[in-house]
Design a protein around this motif. Structure first.
Motif, PDB file in Angstrom:
ATOM      1  N   LYS A  92     -19.866 -18.350  36.408  1.00  0.00           N
ATOM      2  CA  LYS A  92     -20.571 -17.489  35.414  1.00  0.00           C
ATOM      3  C   LYS A  92     -20.497 -17.955  33.895  1.00  0.00           C
ATOM      4  O   LYS A  92     -21.663 -18.036  33.369  1.00  0.00           O
ATOM      5  CB  LYS A  92     -20.169 -15.891  35.320  1.00  0.00           C
ATOM      6  N   GLY A  93     -19.308 -18.285  33.493  1.00  0.00           N
ATOM      7  CA  GLY A  93     -19.190 -18.681  32.187  1.00  0.00           C
ATOM      8  C   GLY A  93     -19.515 -20.216  31.949  1.00  0.00           C
ATOM      9  O   GLY A  93     -19.450 -20.711  30.692  1.00  0.00           O
ATOM     10  N   LEU A  94     -19.755 -20.891  32.952  1.00  0.00           N
ATOM     11  CA  LEU A  94     -20.015 -22.403  32.561  1.00  0.00           C
ATOM     12  C   LEU A  94     -21.364 -22.514  32.246  1.00  0.00           C
ATOM     13  O   LEU A  94     -22.392 -21.983  32.479  1.00  0.00           O
ATOM     14  CB  LEU A  94     -19.929 -23.273  33.967  1.00  0.00           C
ATOM     15  N   PRO A  95     -21.744 -23.474  31.104  1.00  0.00           N
ATOM     16  CA  PRO A  95     -22.982 -23.610  30.413  1.00  0.00           C
ATOM     17  C   PRO A  95     -24.037 -24.433  31.522  1.00  0.00           C
ATOM     18  O   PRO A  95     -23.376 -25.564  32.287  1.00  0.00           O
ATOM     19  CB  PRO A  95     -22.802 -24.446  29.312  1.00  0.00           C
ATOM     20  N   LEU A  96     -25.060 -23.801  31.645  1.00  0.00           N
ATOM     21  CA  LEU A  96     -25.953 -24.404  32.518  1.00  0.00           C
ATOM     22  C   LEU A  96     -26.210 -26.136  32.454  1.00  0.00           C
ATOM     23  O   LEU A  96     -26.626 -26.893  33.402  1.00  0.00           O
ATOM     24  CB  LEU A  96     -27.296 -23.702  32.541  1.00  0.00           C
ATOM     25  N   ASP A  97     -26.120 -26.263  31.220  1.00  0.00           N
ATOM     26  CA  ASP A  97     -26.581 -27.656  30.856  1.00  0.00           C
ATOM     27  C   ASP A  97     -25.470 -28.680  31.168  1.00  0.00           C
ATOM     28  O   ASP A  97     -25.634 -29.949  30.781  1.00  0.00           O
ATOM     29  CB  ASP A  97     -27.002 -27.904  29.347  1.00  0.00           C
ATOM     30  N   ARG A  98     -24.177 -28.412  31.540  1.00  0.00           N
ATOM     31  CA  ARG A  98     -23.038 -29.222  31.946  1.00  0.00           C
ATOM     32  C   ARG A  98     -22.783 -29.048  33.461  1.00  0.00           C
ATOM     33  O   ARG A  98     -21.628 -29.299  33.932  1.00  0.00           O
ATOM     34  CB  ARG A  98     -21.770 -28.855  31.005  1.00  0.00           C
TER      35      ARG A  98
END
Length: 180
Positions: A92-98
């Motif tokens: 949930k906390g991971l940035p979508l662009d990575r």
């Protein structure tokens, strides 16, 4: 898996791989399982040797994910990354662009016992036998078509549409492999 190879030998082998990455400029595909901070420490000391990388099948803490992201690495998730409530909080906390989606076929399927299973909407017919049958998957074996299930879980925990997750991860994979 230190029963097959000592930690020192594994580290020496990894440093040799980093030298190859430095020469070839190819991205790294990294597996971090039960390494503590050994992998992170080696990557931090050798960041100048590689262009890009993904920490594949990530199932560790948010803090470790942040440290890998700070090295400009991607985080790859699959069924093994979606087993527990803690795993889902990390995703949930991971940035979508990575973020990169994975299946890790034939392993790392999303099982009914996994915390992420509640978000799976797409199901495929399965059969017990390990013999190919058109239109069926082998029970317990992860197949490339199951990538949508990983996207469904990521979308569910992030409160996004599957299309939004898929589009972002497609862009990320194109960048990762240098196709854009």
């Amino acid at each position: 898996r230190t029963q097959f190879c000592s930690v020192d030998v594994q580290k020496a082998g990894f440093l040799a791989q980093l030298r190859v990455a430095e020469v070839t400029k190819l991205p790294l595909f990294l597996h971090n399982r039960d390494t503590g901070t050994d992998l992170l420490d080696l990557l931090e000391k050798n960041r100048h040797r590689f262009t890009k990388g993904v920490v594949h099948s990530f199932d560790d803490t948010a803090e470790l994910a942040r440290a890998f992201l700070d090295l400009d690495l991607y985080i790859g998730v699959n069924g093994c990354s979606l087993k527990t409530d803690d795993n889902l909080e990390v995703v949930k906390g991971l940035p979508l662009d990575r973020l990169l989606l994975e299946t890790d076929c034939p392993w790392c399927d999303i099982r009914a016992s996994h915390a992420g299973f509640e978000y799976v909407k797409t199901k495929y017919p399965t059969k017990q036998e390990k013999k190919y049958e058109k239109g069926c998957c082998v029970k317990g074996r992860n197949e490339p078509c199951h990538i949508i299930q990983v996207a469904e879980v990521v979308a569910g925990v992030k409160g996004l549409s599957v299309e939004e997750v898929a589009a972002a991860c497609y862009r990320n994979s194109m960048d990762f492999f240098g196709f854009e």
